[in-house]
Design an enzyme around this catalytic site. Structure first.
Site, short mmCIF file in Angstrom:
data_model
loop_
_atom_site.label_atom_id
_atom_site.label_comp_id
_atom_site.label_asym_id
_atom_site.label_seq_id
_atom_site.Cartn_x
_atom_site.Cartn_y
_atom_site.Cartn_z
N ASN A 204 -50.54 47.22 8.37
CA ASN A 204 -50.57 47.20 9.63
C ASN A 204 -51.95 48.44 10.56
OD1 ASN A 204 -49.20 49.51 10.33
ND2 ASN A 204 -47.60 48.55 10.06
N ASP A 273 -42.14 45.43 9.68
CA ASP A 273 -40.61 44.52 9.71
C ASP A 273 -40.01 43.77 8.59
OD1 ASP A 273 -40.66 45.49 12.36
OD2 ASP A 273 -42.03 44.08 13.43
N LYS A 283 -50.52 39.87 -11.70
CA LYS A 283 -51.59 39.29 -10.24
C LYS A 283 -51.81 38.01 -9.95
CE LYS A 283 -56.33 39.64 -8.83
NZ LYS A 283 -58.25 39.88 -9.49
N PHE A 316 -41.13 54.42 19.35
CA PHE A 316 -42.83 54.10 19.72
C PHE A 316 -42.26 52.81 20.12
CE2 PHE A 316 -46.05 56.84 20.49
CZ PHE A 316 -45.48 57.95 20.15
N LYS A 330 -35.74 47.71 23.73
CA LYS A 330 -35.69 48.41 22.21
C LYS A 330 -35.33 50.09 22.65
CE LYS A 330 -39.96 46.06 20.57
NZ LYS A 330 -41.46 46.38 20.25
N LYS A 334 -31.26 50.17 19.77
CA LYS A 334 -31.67 51.29 19.39
C LYS A 334 -31.01 52.59 19.53
CE LYS A 334 -35.66 49.11 17.97
NZ LYS A 334 -36.14 49.12 16.28
N1 CTP Z 1 -39.36 50.83 14.06
C1 CTP Z 1 -37.88 51.56 11.86
N2 CTP Z 1 -38.10 50.52 11.58
C2 CTP Z 1 -38.48 49.25 11.84
C3 CTP Z 1 -39.46 49.02 13.11
C4 CTP Z 1 -39.18 49.60 13.94
O1 CTP Z 1 -37.64 52.35 12.88
N3 CTP Z 1 -38.41 48.10 10.48
C5 CTP Z 1 -39.01 51.56 14.86
C6 CTP Z 1 -40.90 52.17 15.04
O2 CTP Z 1 -40.71 52.95 14.09
C7 CTP Z 1 -40.46 52.51 16.21
C8 CTP Z 1 -39.64 51.34 16.55
O3 CTP Z 1 -38.88 51.41 15.85
O4 CTP Z 1 -40.57 53.68 16.41
C9 CTP Z 1 -40.14 50.56 17.72
O5 CTP Z 1 -40.96 49.60 16.93
P1 CTP Z 1 -42.45 47.85 17.17
O6 CTP Z 1 -42.90 47.42 16.11
O7 CTP Z 1 -42.39 48.52 18.66
O8 CTP Z 1 -40.71 47.59 17.73
P2 CTP Z 1 -39.82 46.36 16.53
O9 CTP Z 1 -38.70 47.02 16.74
O10 CTP Z 1 -40.48 46.40 15.32
O11 CTP Z 1 -39.65 44.76 17.50
P3 CTP Z 1 -41.41 43.86 17.19
O12 CTP Z 1 -42.26 44.20 16.07
O13 CTP Z 1 -40.74 42.86 17.63
O14 CTP Z 1 -42.04 44.31 18.62
#
Ligand code: CTP
Length: 393
Positions: A204, A273, A283, A316, A330, A334
């Site tokens: 990303n 995610d 490859k 975040f 969230k 969490k």
């Molecule tokens: N986070 C994490 N592990 C993951 C995904 C996210 O620890 N596999 C943490 C990120 O570091 C951040 C928080 O969860 O502090 C929220 O991440 P965000 O990407 O905004 O949300 P998601 O929970 O992944 O949900 P979505 O992508 O559906 O918005």
């Protein structure tokens, strides 16, 4: 931190004086008032006029020009930096010898001091120099560097003065309040990358700037900082315990291990995610169409939330728009103490820019909105909230 601070910059006779010009420039850019004091030897390397042009202040070097400059200059200073500091000056200051304006000022000065040595490696390893540096450190004087590298004489070794940016960072840290002393803060930053085959991956756009800024700010404020980062072009701040990782599963393993000793965790990383279900060992060949099967990665923060104990957890929420509802969801899911909502659809916030626009939401769902700020300023407000939460707990 440096705004309206009076900084006394002592310059002694070393080839590294060219870096002092950059130090003076950076201090001025950060809003400090800089008074430069040069030894006679340093004036053989560079003329005072250069420093006078940069600082807008007269350079002082003559002990007998003003009968009270050796007292007045040090009285007004908030920080005394000596960069470069030669072996001769270090040894003299340690013994209390006062034979020029700089060494007289040292005896009358009572505030924090920072010394950046510059010398040949043989001088630096001389037992007399070692003894004096040790004595000064014991007396509370802070040293920054030297580092190993190529020296002016053409030799390689330890004795090279650190770069201007590092000295200015040490100056900021020296003038910062140490309200996070005793805290052990775990910070994640940057993206994670999930390999598809030996050459391709999914990732990303996170640059790591926000997480690195938090690490820098926490370090300045006296915390022990562990920074766990996915691939990023940012320079880890000197003094952090830095652990680079690539995949989300690597980050998870390291975070879980480091979590035990942490008093607070700030998850600024953009953790992937999903990751490919199978990683090809060779490859993949080009085809007209391919489909990738992805599996869900562990939500690291959610796992931490289950066993957080007395630790403070900060997450975040990167959202397309100011989606307070999703951020609160969230926060609850969490088990966080604080969530930092940032609207990644804005040009002045989110990925790869130096500014951010955040909304902080605490456990009691108290919402605080902030204007566009530099990421280092956002870092400080997050750390302020963390302290506030800790004080209430
Ligand atoms: N986070 C994490 N592990 C993951 C995904 C996210 O620890 N596999 C943490 C990120 O570091 C951040 C928080 O969860 O502090 C929220 O991440 P965000 O990407 O905004 O949300 P998601 O929970 O992944 O949900 P979505 O992508 O559906 O918005």
């Amino acid at each position: 931190m440096l705004r309206d601070r009076n900084i006394l910059l002592g310059v002694t006779g070393s080839i590294a004086v060219y870096k002092s010009v950059d130090i003076a420039r950076r201090l001025i850019e950060n809003g400090a008032h800089v008074m430069v004091v040069m030894t006679e030897a340093s004036c053989r390397f560079i003329t005072p006029y250069l420093f006078e042009t940069i600082t807008g202040n007269q350079v002082c070097s003559d002990l007998f020009r003003d009968p009270f400059s050796h007292i007045n200059l040090s009285k007004e200073a908030h920080l005394f930096i000596i960069a470069p500091a030669t072996a001769n000056t270090i040894n003299k200051l340690s013994c209390g010898i006062a034979d020029n304006l700089l060494s007289n000022l040292w005896l009358t000065y009572e505030g924090p001091a920072l010394i950046a040595p510059a010398m040949n490696f043989r001088m630096y390893r001389n037992p007399i120099v070692i003894k004096h540096i040790r004595d000064m450190k014991q007396a509370g004087v802070q040293f920054v560097g030297p580092v190993s590298g190529s020296l002016a004489c053409g030799e390689e070794g330890e004795g090279r003065m650190v770069e201007a940016a590092e000295i200015v960072e040490a100056a900021v840290a020296a003038l910062s309040k140490k309200d996070l002393a005793g805290q052990n803060i775990l910070i994640t930053a940057g993206p994670t990358i999930e390999p598809i085959d030996p050459v391709r991956y999914i990732s990303n756009r996170s640059s790591g700037k926000m997480g690195y800024a938090i690490a820098r700010a926490a370090l300045r404020r006296g915390a022990d900082v562990t920074l766990i980062s996915g691939p990023s072009h940012q320079e880890p701040p000197a003094g952090v315990s830095f652990i680079p990782v690539e995949r989300a599963s690597d980050m998870e393993a390291v975070v879980v291990k480091q979590f035990k000793k942490a008093t607070a965790v700030i998850m600024a990383a953009a953790v992937s995610d999903y990751s490919p279900s199978d990683i090809a060992e060779v490859k993949l060949r080009k085809k007209d169409e391919i489909s990738l099967k992805l599996k869900k990665n562990t939500d690291i923060l959610r796992e931490l939330g289950k066993t957080k104990g007395r630790r403070i957890l900060v997450g975040f929420a990167a959202e397309s728009g100011k989606d307070i509802k999703s951020a609160i969801a969230k926060l609850k899911e969490k088990n966080l103490d604080l969530i930092v909502l940032n609207d990644i659809s804005r040009k002045d916030a989110g990925f790869d820019v130096d500014t951010n626009v955040v909304t902080l939401i605490n456990k009691e769902e108290r919402i605080t909105e902030y204007p566009v700020m530099k990421k280092i300023e956002v870092a400080d407000i997050i750390l302020d909230k963390l302290l506030e939460i800790g004080a209430k707990a």
